[in-house]
Design a protein around this motif. Structure first.
Motif, PDB file in Angstrom:
ATOM      1  N   LEU A 107       0.796  -1.223   0.000  1.00 26.55           N
ATOM      2  CA  LEU A 107       0.000   0.000   0.000  1.00 26.55           C
ATOM      3  C   LEU A 107       0.834   1.281   0.000  1.00 26.55           C
ATOM      4  CD1 LEU A 107      -2.969  -0.940   2.379  1.00 26.55           C
ATOM      5  CD2 LEU A 107      -2.996  -0.693  -0.107  1.00 26.55           C
ATOM      6  N   TYR A 129       0.709   5.096   4.141  1.00 25.60           N
ATOM      7  CA  TYR A 129      -0.017   3.866   4.442  1.00 25.60           C
ATOM      8  C   TYR A 129       0.960   2.816   4.975  1.00 25.60           C
ATOM      9  CZ  TYR A 129      -3.828   5.890   1.659  1.00 25.60           C
ATOM     10  OH  TYR A 129      -4.820   6.712   1.169  1.00 25.60           O
ATOM     11  N   PHE A 138      -8.410  -0.699  -2.734  1.00 25.20           N
ATOM     12  CA  PHE A 138      -7.993  -1.766  -1.816  1.00 25.20           C
ATOM     13  C   PHE A 138      -8.954  -2.949  -1.894  1.00 25.20           C
ATOM     14  CE2 PHE A 138      -7.605  -3.273   2.768  1.00 25.20           C
ATOM     15  CZ  PHE A 138      -6.441  -3.986   2.520  1.00 25.20           C
ATOM     16  N   LEU A 145      -7.063   4.514   5.165  1.00 22.38           N
ATOM     17  CA  LEU A 145      -6.971   4.864   3.748  1.00 22.38           C
ATOM     18  C   LEU A 145      -7.935   5.988   3.405  1.00 22.38           C
ATOM     19  CD1 LEU A 145      -6.973   1.269   2.164  1.00 22.38           C
ATOM     20  CD2 LEU A 145      -5.021   2.588   3.028  1.00 22.38           C
TER      21      LEU A 145
END
Length: 243
Positions: free
Chosen positions: A102, A109, A164, A156
């Motif tokens: 990520l 992240y 995701f 996020l």
């Protein structure tokens, strides 16, 4: 479900075998040291031979004890349980690998391995028991997917949560063989249309403005995976436009 006492007994057995291996190595080292320090004909030295025979017997006993193929109560069940839960471990590893990527989307992240392990343990502890192991495993996998998405998604941005979710689904389908590398490449890369498609694609391409070069190229490539899709696209353009 494996009894906790059986699992502990198996762990104790493994520890004993490890200790036996160390003892065998130590006795072997003593034996080699005595042989190296011996003077003259060792076979005629009764004291030395007695000591050597004694050490040899100890080594053999330790080795036999270490290699004895005697089943400890619960050992087989413990091994079977570990093997049956392998899909859960594989899923956790797959998702953790995805989470570790990520930062490529956003350097902020960052998520730790410990955080992921806590999630897995929480899912396992809260999943309702079931006599049918296959049903329980299926429930665990679904709960793990949702738990990781929910927990990681908190960190996020809104637009990246959808990305995701898509990546989770794609990774799982790729791992299960439901999504081929060719199909995955169709989503994430710009394919070069083979020369054999040039004439056909040019003659069949609709004239609507919203059918761009990129869109038409992808439709042609998808037709190689799903034959008939290009024909269906050209004959039902109004429905595709709404979609």
């Amino acid at each position: 479900k494996v009894d906790q006492a059986d699992g502990q007994q198996f762990e104790d057995m493994a520890a004993r075998r490890s200790q036996d291996a160390r003892e065998a190595a130590e006795h072997m080292e003593k034996l080699l040291t005595m042989l190296n320090a011996a003077e003259g004909d060792v076979l005629e030295d009764e004291v030395a031979m007695g000591a050597l025979i004694g050490l040899g017997s100890v080594i053999e006993d330790v080795r036999l004890r270490s290699r004895a193929d005697v089943e400890v109560p619960g050992e087989t069940a413990y091994r079977d349980a570990k093997e049956r839960t392998r899909p859960l471990a594989a899923r956790a590893a797959l998702l953790f690998g995805l989470v570790q990527q990520l930062p490529r989307i956003n350097p902020t992240y960052q998520f730790s391995f410990q955080q992921m392990m806590l999630l897995v343990r929480d899912v396992v502890s809260k999943c309702p028991p079931n006599q049918d192991f296959a049903t329980r495993l299926s429930s665990l996998l679904v709960r793990l997917n949702l738990a990781i998405y929910a927990e990681i998604g908190k960190g996020l941005s809104e637009r990246h949560r959808l990305v995701f979710a898509f990546l989770i689904a794609a990774r799982i389908q790729k791992a299960s063989g439901m999504l081929s590398d060719l199909e995955w490449d169709l989503f994430v890369s710009n394919w070069t249309l083979p020369s054999s498609f040039t004439a056909a694609s040019s003659s069949l391409r609709p004239q609507e403005e919203w059918v761009t070069d990129g869109l038409w190229r992808r439709m042609c490539m998808m037709d190689t995976l799903y034959p008939g899709l290009m024909s269906a696209f050209t004959t039902t353009l109004p429905l595709w436009f709404k979609f």
